[in-house]
Design an enzyme around this catalytic site. Structure first.
Site, short mmCIF file in Angstrom:
data_model
loop_
_atom_site.label_atom_id
_atom_site.label_comp_id
_atom_site.label_asym_id
_atom_site.label_seq_id
_atom_site.Cartn_x
_atom_site.Cartn_y
_atom_site.Cartn_z
N GLY A 19 51.47 -69.02 103.38
CA GLY A 19 50.27 -68.24 102.93
C GLY A 19 50.38 -66.53 103.12
O GLY A 19 49.27 -66.00 103.02
N GLY B 97 48.55 -64.36 100.65
CA GLY B 97 47.38 -64.22 100.61
C GLY B 97 46.56 -63.21 101.16
O GLY B 97 47.33 -62.16 101.72
N GLN B 98 45.19 -63.13 101.08
CA GLN B 98 44.43 -61.97 101.58
C GLN B 98 44.80 -61.64 103.21
O GLN B 98 45.00 -60.32 103.29
CB GLN B 98 42.78 -62.49 101.59
CG GLN B 98 42.02 -61.11 101.83
CD GLN B 98 40.60 -61.48 102.09
OE1 GLN B 98 40.22 -62.65 102.27
NE2 GLN B 98 39.87 -60.46 102.23
N ASP C 271 56.56 -75.03 99.34
CA ASP C 271 55.33 -75.48 98.94
C ASP C 271 55.01 -76.41 100.45
O ASP C 271 55.38 -77.31 100.52
CB ASP C 271 55.53 -76.45 97.88
CG ASP C 271 54.33 -77.31 97.49
OD1 ASP C 271 53.51 -77.42 98.16
OD2 ASP C 271 54.37 -77.83 96.41
N TYR D 262 36.24 -77.98 101.26
CA TYR D 262 37.02 -77.24 102.30
C TYR D 262 36.78 -77.16 103.75
O TYR D 262 37.42 -77.27 104.57
CB TYR D 262 36.76 -75.62 101.65
CG TYR D 262 37.08 -74.69 102.34
CD1 TYR D 262 38.53 -74.39 102.69
CD2 TYR D 262 36.31 -73.56 103.19
CE1 TYR D 262 39.04 -73.31 103.57
CE2 TYR D 262 36.97 -72.44 104.07
CZ TYR D 262 38.03 -72.24 104.21
OH TYR D 262 38.80 -71.34 104.70
N LYS E 103 38.35 -78.34 107.07
CA LYS E 103 38.49 -77.64 108.37
C LYS E 103 38.19 -78.15 109.49
O LYS E 103 38.69 -78.09 110.51
CB LYS E 103 37.69 -76.23 107.91
CG LYS E 103 38.42 -75.31 107.05
CD LYS E 103 39.76 -74.68 107.67
CE LYS E 103 40.81 -74.13 106.45
NZ LYS E 103 41.93 -73.67 107.08
N ILE F 172 36.18 -62.73 105.24
CA ILE F 172 37.03 -61.39 105.61
C ILE F 172 36.95 -60.52 104.58
O ILE F 172 37.25 -60.84 103.40
CB ILE F 172 38.27 -61.93 105.90
CG1 ILE F 172 38.31 -63.07 107.10
CG2 ILE F 172 39.33 -60.69 106.35
CD1 ILE F 172 37.94 -62.47 108.52
N1 SER Z 1 35.93 -67.03 103.19
C1 SER Z 1 36.19 -68.49 103.00
C2 SER Z 1 35.25 -68.96 101.67
O1 SER Z 1 34.46 -68.06 101.26
C3 SER Z 1 35.35 -69.09 104.06
O2 SER Z 1 36.25 -69.02 105.03
O3 SER Z 1 35.76 -69.83 101.31
#
Ligand code: SER
Length: 326
Positions: free
Chosen positions: A14, A17-18, A59, A149, A153, A179
């Site tokens: 990743g 990614g951000q 991947d 999600y 987690k 973040i």
């Molecule tokens: N920033 C993430 C989201 O909004 C939360 O971990 O899905």
């Protein structure tokens, strides 16, 4: 007793990614560019990411693609940042499970089989749900998320801790709040409004926010996010009582307070609030976190509050705008 070893050659999944994009550059500074291998799935890496060290497309749901890079570079540490976030996870729950769970399982198995030094796996405030106490949410509390999600987690945290206790694999992780950053945009999360609002404040002087003004969530600025991740990775294992599930707090503000903070520096900025389907996800998450376990076990301390972050964000984005990079 699990023995701490030294991290030498790092793989970041990743990495486009951000968080991954900035984390990789910081890890390259600290451990040497050749020792930090960046990987992504599809998105083109920035010139800086590509030119500053090794980069591969992989991947995480196809273990052989990860294994090839791990073997080629004799990787002993993985920062596993690849994940599907909350909003995309609700649109594509099957994909979210596949990437977040099967991807994670491959990484953990590879690390176990190759007796790796350490694996860092981020978790999220999405592990919490509507039954969780919302204010100053404790580290140990009710984990009954309503998003796919969040489900991945929670299951991920449990799986990581299982690998620590059962196989002695040194796995560590923290529950990131939203973040905020100005290098790479987040993709498909509920907290994305807290980033988009700054971009629009600079570009258009107006923003339509997709959650209500009184929506209060825990947030963190990227320099603190990078610091917390690396500090936990480098913490003395013997001091850790938790492993994969540290709450990390930094600041907590409502969307309305965020808009006010921007107005202090951009007086003509106008923000309106039009909540959509993402409001429900935001309402199921905490407003602030009790991160005393992180503070006690590995000395966590954030540096940025809301106004400090706002000043820094606006300055960085205004510069990008002037240079035509926004
Ligand atoms: N920033 C993430 C989201 O909004 C939360 O971990 O899905």
């Amino acid at each position: 007793m699990v023995k701490a070893k030294k991290m030498k050659r790092i793989l970041v999944t990743g990495a486009v990614g951000q968080i991954g994009s900035e984390l990789t550059l910081e890890l390259r500074k600290r451990y040497g560019a050749e020792n930090v291998v960046a990987t992504g799935r599809k998105t083109k890496p920035s010139d800086e990411l590509k030119s500053s060290g090794p980069f591969y497309f992989i991947d995480v749901t196809r273990r052989e693609t990860v294994e090839e890079v791990v073997n080629k570079h004799q990787i002993d540490t993985i920062y596993h940042m690849a994940a599907i976030l909350s909003v995309v996870g609700e649109e594509k729950p099957q994909l979210c499970w596949n990437v977040n769970m099967n991807g994670l399982y491959s990484i953990l198995e590879l690390a176990r089989e190759l007796d790796m030094t350490r694996v860092i796996i981020p978790s999220s405030i999405a592990v919490f749900g509507p039954e969780t106490p919302r204010d100053n949410t404790p580290n140990e509390t009710i984990l009954k998320p309503r998003t796919m999600y969040g489900v991945t987690k929670v299951a991920g945290e449990l799986l990581c801790d299982y690998y620590f206790h059962r196989f002695g694999l040194d796995v560590r992780g923290l529950r990131y709040p939203g973040i905020v950053s100005h290098e790479t945009l987040p993709g498909g999360g509920t907290t994305d409004y807290a980033v988009a609002i700054y971009y629009e404040a600079i570009k258009a002087k107006r923003y339509t926010c997709f959650v209500r003004a009184d929506t209060r969530l825990p947030m963190m600025y990227m320099p603190d996010c990078i610091k917390s991740t690396i500090d936990l990775a480098e913490a003395d294992l013997s001091q850790l009582k938790h492993h994969s599930d540290f709450n990390v707090g930094a600041m907590s503000f409502s969307a309305g307070e965020l808009a006010e903070s921007i107005k202090k520096y951009v007086p003509e900025f106008e923000c309106t609030f039009e909540p959509d389907h993402r409001q429900k996800i935001a309402d199921s998450w905490p407003s602030s976190l009790d991160d005393s376990a992180a503070r006690e076990e590995w000395g966590w301390k954030p540096a940025y509050d809301l106004d400090a972050m706002t000043r820094d964000m606006l300055e960085a984005l205004a510069k990008k705008h002037r240079e035509g990079r926004l």
